[in-house]
Each structure stands twice: as C-alpha cells, then as structure tokens.
Design a protein around this motif. Sequence first.
Motif, PDB file in Angstrom:
ATOM      1  N   THR A 284      54.471  52.732  32.861  1.00 54.32           N
ATOM      2  CA  THR A 284      54.660  52.553  34.121  1.00 54.32           C
ATOM      3  C   THR A 284      53.153  52.593  34.729  1.00 54.32           C
ATOM      4  O   THR A 284      52.440  53.369  34.394  1.00 54.32           O
ATOM      5  CB  THR A 284      55.628  53.329  35.141  1.00 54.32           C
ATOM      6  N   ASP A 285      52.955  52.071  35.955  1.00 57.52           N
ATOM      7  CA  ASP A 285      51.718  52.244  36.738  1.00 57.52           C
ATOM      8  C   ASP A 285      52.333  52.526  38.073  1.00 57.52           C
ATOM      9  O   ASP A 285      53.284  51.854  38.827  1.00 57.52           O
ATOM     10  CB  ASP A 285      51.020  50.840  36.665  1.00 57.52           C
ATOM     11  N   THR A 286      51.938  53.705  38.884  1.00 54.02           N
ATOM     12  CA  THR A 286      52.356  54.115  39.895  1.00 54.02           C
ATOM     13  C   THR A 286      51.507  54.116  41.030  1.00 54.02           C
ATOM     14  O   THR A 286      50.153  54.534  40.844  1.00 54.02           O
ATOM     15  CB  THR A 286      53.075  55.575  39.984  1.00 54.02           C
ATOM     16  N   GLY A 287      51.534  53.577  42.347  1.00 55.86           N
ATOM     17  CA  GLY A 287      50.860  53.673  43.185  1.00 55.86           C
ATOM     18  C   GLY A 287      51.293  53.323  44.519  1.00 55.86           C
ATOM     19  O   GLY A 287      52.687  53.445  44.711  1.00 55.86           O
ATOM     20  N   GLY A 288      50.588  52.915  45.508  1.00 58.56           N
ATOM     21  CA  GLY A 288      51.256  52.646  46.879  1.00 58.56           C
ATOM     22  C   GLY A 288      51.198  51.182  47.164  1.00 58.56           C
ATOM     23  O   GLY A 288      50.439  50.248  46.429  1.00 58.56           O
ATOM     24  N   TRP A 289      51.542  50.645  48.558  1.00 60.87           N
ATOM     25  CA  TRP A 289      51.419  49.536  48.859  1.00 60.87           C
ATOM     26  C   TRP A 289      51.280  49.236  50.220  1.00 60.87           C
ATOM     27  O   TRP A 289      51.983  49.986  50.928  1.00 60.87           O
ATOM     28  CB  TRP A 289      52.505  48.445  48.379  1.00 60.87           C
ATOM     29  N   PHE A 290      50.238  48.462  50.649  1.00 58.83           N
ATOM     30  CA  PHE A 290      50.205  48.368  52.149  1.00 58.83           C
ATOM     31  C   PHE A 290      49.838  47.129  52.508  1.00 58.83           C
ATOM     32  O   PHE A 290      49.145  46.464  51.856  1.00 58.83           O
ATOM     33  CB  PHE A 290      48.946  49.201  52.755  1.00 58.83           C
ATOM     34  N   PHE A 291      50.588  46.412  53.579  1.00 56.25           N
ATOM     35  CA  PHE A 291      50.180  45.109  53.810  1.00 56.25           C
ATOM     36  C   PHE A 291      49.895  45.154  55.746  1.00 56.25           C
ATOM     37  O   PHE A 291      50.878  45.633  56.330  1.00 56.25           O
ATOM     38  CB  PHE A 291      51.151  44.174  53.786  1.00 56.25           C
TER      39      PHE A 291
END
Length: 475
Positions: free
Chosen positions: A376-383
């Motif tokens: 897995t690759d874990t991060g956040g996300w923002f738009f």
Amino acid sequence: MIKNIIGRERELGILRDAFDSPEAELIAVYGRRRIGKTFLIKEFFDGEFDFYATGIYQGKQKEELIAFTDAFRNRADFQVGNITDWMGAFYALREFLSGLKKKKIVVFLDELPWFDVPPGRFLKAFEWFWNSWGSTRKGLKLIVCGSATSWMTNKFISSKGGLFNRITRRIHLSQFNLYESKLLLNHNGIDWPDGKILETYMVFGGVPYYLNMIDRRLSLDANVDKLFFSEDAPLTNEYEFIVKSLFRDADYYMGILAALAEKNMGSTRKEIVEKARITDNGFLSKALKNLIDCGFIRRYSFFGKKEKDMIYQLTDLFMLFHKRFVARYNGKDDTFWRNMIDNPRRRSWSGIAFEQVSLLHLSQIKAKLGISGVLTDTGGWFFQGNEETPGCQIDMVISRRDKVINICEMKYSTSEFAITKKYAGELQQKVETFREITKTRHALHLTMITPDGLKTNSYSYIPTNTITLFDLMKN
C-alpha cells in the motif's frame, strides 16, 4: 528483569538472538528521549554489565572522560592511571576486558552521542577499539545507546568511515501503541476504559516515561492539570528540554516545529521556509530528516502529487498537545484542563489528535481491512476547488496494489458517531470529487474510523468499512 518489561517483543527477540550468538555483537539502540531505551537494556541484562558508562549531558571532554573511566576505579582487580584522551580510555577498556575470563562479556555505553564533544576524537577511538579488538573477541556484546537520534543515524549507524557496515544489530525504539500503553497503565494499577486510554494517548502519546507519571488516584483530566498546568508542573518545560537535549541548534528546530504546528495537514517545504523565516538549504534538509528520524514529524505526499510536493506534518502527540495548549498557557489555573471540557479549542484538538492516533496505527487499520500483506501507499488528498467542483480534503488515502483505494475519514466522538443527511452528502461528494479529479480506475471504499463505531440510521450504510477503537487497540 525481563518480566518487568511491557511489550517490546520484537526488541527482546533481537537482544536474545544477539546474546545467544557466539560471535562479537555491536548493537545500536536509538530513539527519542523518554522512550525507555536504558530501561530496556538494564532490565534485559538485569543490570549486570562487565563495564557500564553513560555520557554527561552537555559535558566537557574532561568530564566525559571521567564519566567513562570511573567504572574502572570501582574495580579492585584493575588499576588505571590518569587518562587524558579517548585513545587512552579505549586502550584501558581493551586491557580491562582482555583480563576477564568469561565466555560472554557485556558492555553498555549509554548516551553515546554525549561522549562525542570537541575537541576529542571519540569516534576515531571507538572505531579503533572495535575494529582492532572488539569485533574479533567472540562473546563480546557491546550495546551502545543514544537519544540524539540524528547523531546515532548519521554519524554512527550510517557511518561511511571505520564503522561502515560494522553494526551487527540495530533497534529503533518507538513509542508504545494503544495496546502497549493500556498494558503499561494496567501494570501501574490504572484500569480505565478504552475510551479513556485513547484520551490519555492523545495527550501523552505512547511515551512510557510520561505514562508512568500518571497518578492512578486522580482522574485523567486532573492528571493533565497536575502534570502540565499546576504550579511547578513537571512537564511544563518538557518540550524545550527534549528539543535542546537532542539538537545543538535547538531554536532552529523549534522554529520548524512551531511552523508545522500551525497547519493540521502539514506544510510544504516552501511553506515551512516562509513560516519559520529560514533559508531553504542543505541544513534544512538535514533538520527535517533528523525530525523524521526522531519520530516528531512525518513526510508524506498527497495522492497523485510529485516528489517536490511532499508534505511535512507534526505527528508527535505530546508535542502537538504542548503547542496547542501548554505553550499558550500563561495563567495559574490548577484546573485549566478540567475547565476546558466543553471548549471549542479542546474539541478541535481532539479531532486532530485522533487523526494522528489513527495514522500511528496504520498496521491495525490494514489488519481490520484484511490487507496486512498487500502493498500500500498511504497519504492524504486535497483539492482546492474551482467554479465547477467544490474543494475537499481527505484525511487518509490508502492506495492498494489490489486496485482498491480506501478513502478514510477519521471522526472523534465519545459515543456512536451519527452520519447526518448533510454529512452523508459531503461524504458522497468527496468520493465523487476524488474519482473525477484523480481519474482513478480503482474501486473506492469509503472507510470511517471512529472510536465507538457508527450509530445505525438511514445513512450508516454509506461507508464500506468501519474501524473502531476496538480495532485500533489490537497489538
């Protein structure tokens, strides 16, 4: 004795293997201050060392040499003269250990980085000792320990000089997880419900030293007041002490940490430079790496972003609490924290702290999702949003090799969390915005992480998965 050690199964296994080995072993133990490194080593070996010395915080070379050689002076069977440099000190250590008629010899050098002060050549002498004699002495177990994680990783473990590839085993001691913290509190006679254990963790993190300071006769809130906000509270200045004891340029590091504390999701390198008013150079790169190595911050990326857009985020719960409340506290209210129970600042902090707790328990989350063995690759996300699509933020994105993406929402609540009609619409909008903007073809699973689970209603079906405190509390 080992029976007094809470958790640490992996670390104990490493120490057992090293002790049972017939070969010479150079074991490096490192991690932030207060994490229990010295306790682990002393308890494992029951305090029985053939030679033991510990460095002096901010000591001068003469003082460090005295601390190192003092162990010789307590031995009637070994006489040592006046030692004025590190080569002489390690020569004496070699002569002393050579005279021991034992199959296994245990040497413990605690707070090793503190020995390395100008103008001495401590590391050169250490390298000579190990390479010329120690590494060939079968049965020798040399354990070195250090809280200055940057020194341990950069100068010792990752040495490109005489110690290159010489460390036989390494132990990076991290903070306890929720399960281990509960074990420690229970060991100390504190039998609080899991929700209260979570609140404790949100304030103190999984640092054994702080957890051991909790008085079982008091409530959690009363303990927080006593330890942080009462007159002469023992943890009021702990943040400054920790940073100053680890980094010589402490003010520089505190500037970075202060900048990161202002933004919940973290900051880019450019934003850190602007907020902390520092220069973007190699020293900043080194400082950020050191803070990551100490476990104070993490470096991650927003889903779909490039390397240059990496985000740095303050993740140490104790430091987060300090920056949010202790650093801003100027009063003399012995019941400050108890009076904050319904304060919006406390509620806001609770949500942020719970997000960090969840991030620190990624392995437990993956276990609950049944993907422990999946890459897995874990991060956040923002738009940010535009005229057609409103902006949104996703706390945690777990992108899986099995073509599934878990979109995780962390919500702190002291009871079952109810998804309202309005929030249900926001959740569905987030998922659709993510799908539209990222153009992903993976399956999207909305995952709710909330302590007591979801209250059954018309909208509780929306998440694909729900993860509770019960799941996070597993080892």
